[in-house]
Design an enzyme around this catalytic site. Structure first.
Site, PDB file in Angstrom:
ATOM      1  N   SER A  50       0.833  -1.209   0.000  1.00  0.00           N
ATOM      2  CA  SER A  50       0.000   0.000   0.000  1.00  0.00           C
ATOM      3  C   SER A  50       0.859   1.247   0.000  1.00  0.00           C
ATOM      4  O   SER A  50       2.019   1.226   0.425  1.00  0.00           O
ATOM      5  CB  SER A  50      -0.874   0.024   1.262  1.00  0.00           C
ATOM      6  OG  SER A  50      -1.529   1.270   1.403  1.00  0.00           O
ATOM      7  N   TYR A  55      -2.096  -1.243  10.862  1.00  0.00           N
ATOM      8  CA  TYR A  55      -2.234  -1.597   9.439  1.00  0.00           C
ATOM      9  C   TYR A  55      -1.027  -1.117   8.620  1.00  0.00           C
ATOM     10  O   TYR A  55      -0.485  -1.866   7.800  1.00  0.00           O
ATOM     11  CB  TYR A  55      -3.529  -0.991   8.895  1.00  0.00           C
ATOM     12  CG  TYR A  55      -3.719  -1.141   7.407  1.00  0.00           C
ATOM     13  CD1 TYR A  55      -4.183  -2.344   6.863  1.00  0.00           C
ATOM     14  CD2 TYR A  55      -3.455  -0.088   6.529  1.00  0.00           C
ATOM     15  CE1 TYR A  55      -4.362  -2.481   5.492  1.00  0.00           C
ATOM     16  CE2 TYR A  55      -3.638  -0.214   5.162  1.00  0.00           C
ATOM     17  CZ  TYR A  55      -4.092  -1.417   4.650  1.00  0.00           C
ATOM     18  OH  TYR A  55      -4.264  -1.555   3.292  1.00  0.00           O
TER      19      TYR A  55
END
Ligand code: NAD
Ligand code: MG
Length: 337
Positions: A229, A242
Site C-alpha cells: 500500500s 495496518y
C-alpha cells in the site's frame, strides 16, 4: 519476427498481399510487424481523462459490518466486469488469489480469467454473494473458477487452502496474497491485543503461511504478488497497526525476491493508493471520511479496483521476466515507491 515463427493472421494478410504483387522482397518481415502493431492500436481503449474517468467525491455516507460486500456499496466499485479485455497474456496459467471476492483481488481474478488463466479465490464465508459473482465471471470467460472460503488467520486453513487450490486447478503458477484487514483508530492505545493480532495474522502471518505451503508447487516462471500500500511509504496517523503490516508486505516482496530468484520465481508487490473498496466502508476509515474518500490525492478521486487490474496481470506475465523485488504503485499521485 523470424521467418520460421508461427504465422499470425496479420502476417498471413501481408504475405497474401505480397503474392498479389503489392509488396516485395525484404520489406515483408518489417511490414508484418507493422501490421501486427497496427492491429494492436486498433483495439486499444479510447483515450480518457483519468480525472473524470471514474466516480469523484462526494460519495454517500455508508457503513457495513466487516468484511462487507462490494455489491452493497454506492457507487458499486468497478472491478472491470464490463470493461477488462484480455489478450491471452496468461493463457493456461493457474492462479490463487486471496480476497478474490471483492476489491483488488476481484479485479485481478476477472483480468486473469480473461487473460486465459484458471483462478481459485479465497474469501470469508460472509462474502459468498460477492464470491459467487466472481466465479460466474471467471466461468463466463471460459476458465475454471474455484471458490475456497475460509479464514486465513489460521495456519491449518492456509495449508488446506493451497492444497485445495492445487488439487482443483491441477497445479499453481501464480499466487496473489491480497486479503487484508484494516481498521482505523485515532490513538494506538485504542487497539486491543485481539485487534492488533487480527491485523497481524491476516496481513503478515497468512502470506507467510500461504507462500510457504505454495512454494513446493511453484515451477520456474511462476510469480508471487503481494498487495502492499501507499501507507507503507506515507503512513496516515489513524492506521498504526495496518501501516506497519503494509510496510512488512513491501519487505516480503524485496526479501523473497532475493531468496527465490535462483529458482526462477519472481516476487513483486503492488502499492495502491486510496481505492474504493469494502475495506474502507467497514471500519478502514472513520465513517465521516467516506464522503471525501480519495479527494486529497492529486487526481482528486479514489482509484477503482479495475485501474489496478493490468498491474497484477503485468507482474504475473512472463514477459515481465526481469522484474522481481519491485513495488508497483498506483496511487493517484500520492507518495509511494
Ligand atoms: P476488500 O475488502 O475488497 O478485500 C479484502 C479482502 O480480504 C476481503 O474481500 C476478504 O475476502 C479478505 N479477508 C480479510 N480478512 C480475511 C480473513 N481473515 N480470511 C480470509 N480472507 C480475508 O478490500 P481491498 O481494498 O480490495 O483490499 C485488498 C488489499 O488491498 C488488502 O491487502 C489491502 O490492504 C490492500 N490495499 C487497499 C487499499 C484501498 O484503499 N482499498 C489501498 C492500499 C492497499
Ligand atoms: Mg470482500
Amino acid at each position: 519476427m523470424s521467418d520460421d515463427a508461427p504465422e499470425s493472421p496479420a502476417r498471413r494478410r501481408v504475405v497474401s498481399g505480397m503474392a498479389a504483387g503489392l509488396v516485395a522482397g525484404v520489406a515483408a518481415p518489417a511490414l508484418a510487424q507493422q501490421a501486427q502493431q497496427g492491429a494492436g492500436a486498433a483495439t486499444a481503449a479510447p483515450m480518457r481523462d483519468p480525472t473524470t474517468a471514474y466516480p469523484r467525491p462526494p460519495f454517500p455516507t455508508q457503513q457495513q459490518p466487516w468484511p462487507g460486500l462490494a455489491g452493497k456499496m454506492t457507487p458499486r466499485p468497478d472491478h472491470g466486469e464490463t470493461s477488462y479485455k484480455g489478450s491471452g497474456r496468461l493463457a493456461g496459467r493457474k492462479a490463487l488469489i486471496t480476497g478474490g471476492d471483492s476489491g483488488m483481488g476481484r479485479a485481478a481474478a476477472i483480468a486473469y480469467a480473461r487473460e486465459g488463466a484458471d483462478v481459485a479465490i479465497n474469501y470469508l464465508p460472509d462474502e459468498e454473494p460477492d464470491a459467487r459473482e466472481v466465479i460466474q465471471l471467471i466461468t463466463a470467460a471460459g476458465r475454471r473458477g474455484v471458490a475456497i472460503p475460509g479464514d486465513i488467520r489460521e495456519e491449518a486453513f492456509c495449508n488446506r487452502l493451497v492444497e485445495e487450490a492445487v488439487r482443483q486447478l491441477g497445479g499453481l503458477d501464480i499466487l496473489v496474497n491480497n486479503a487484508g484487514r484494516q481498521q482505523s483508530h485515532d490513538l494506538f492505545t485504542e487497539i486491543t491485543t485481539e485487534q492488533f493480532d487480527w491485523t497481524m495474522k491476516t496481513n503478515v502471518y497468512a502470506p507467510f503461511w500461504i507462500t510457504r505451503a505454495a512454494l513446493p508447487h511453484l515451477k520456474p516462471g511462476s510469480a508471487i504478488i503481494i498487495t502492499s500500500s501507499v501507507v507503507a511509504y506515507e503512513p496516515p496517523e489513524n492506521l498504526f497497526d495496518y501501516a506497519q503490516t503494509k510496510a512488512a508486505n513491501m519487505i516480503y516482496a524485496k526479501v523473497l525476491a532475493k531468496q527465490l530468484a535462483s529458482r526462477g520465481i519472481r516476487v513483486n508487490a503492488v502499492a495502491p493508493g486510496p481505492v474504493w473498496t469494502a475495506l474502507q466502508v467497514t471500519g478502514g476509515q472513520s465513517p465521516d471520511k467516506i464522503p471525501t474518500f480519495g479527494q486529497d490525492t492529486p487526481m482528486g478521486r479514489p482509484g477503482q479496483p479495475v485501474e489496478l487490474a493490468s498491474i497484477y496481470v503485468q507482474l504475473a506475465a512472463s514477459d515481465a521476466s526481469y522484474a522481481t523485488g519491485q513495488v508497483y504503485g498506483a496511487t493517484g499521485g500520492r507518495g509511494g515507491p
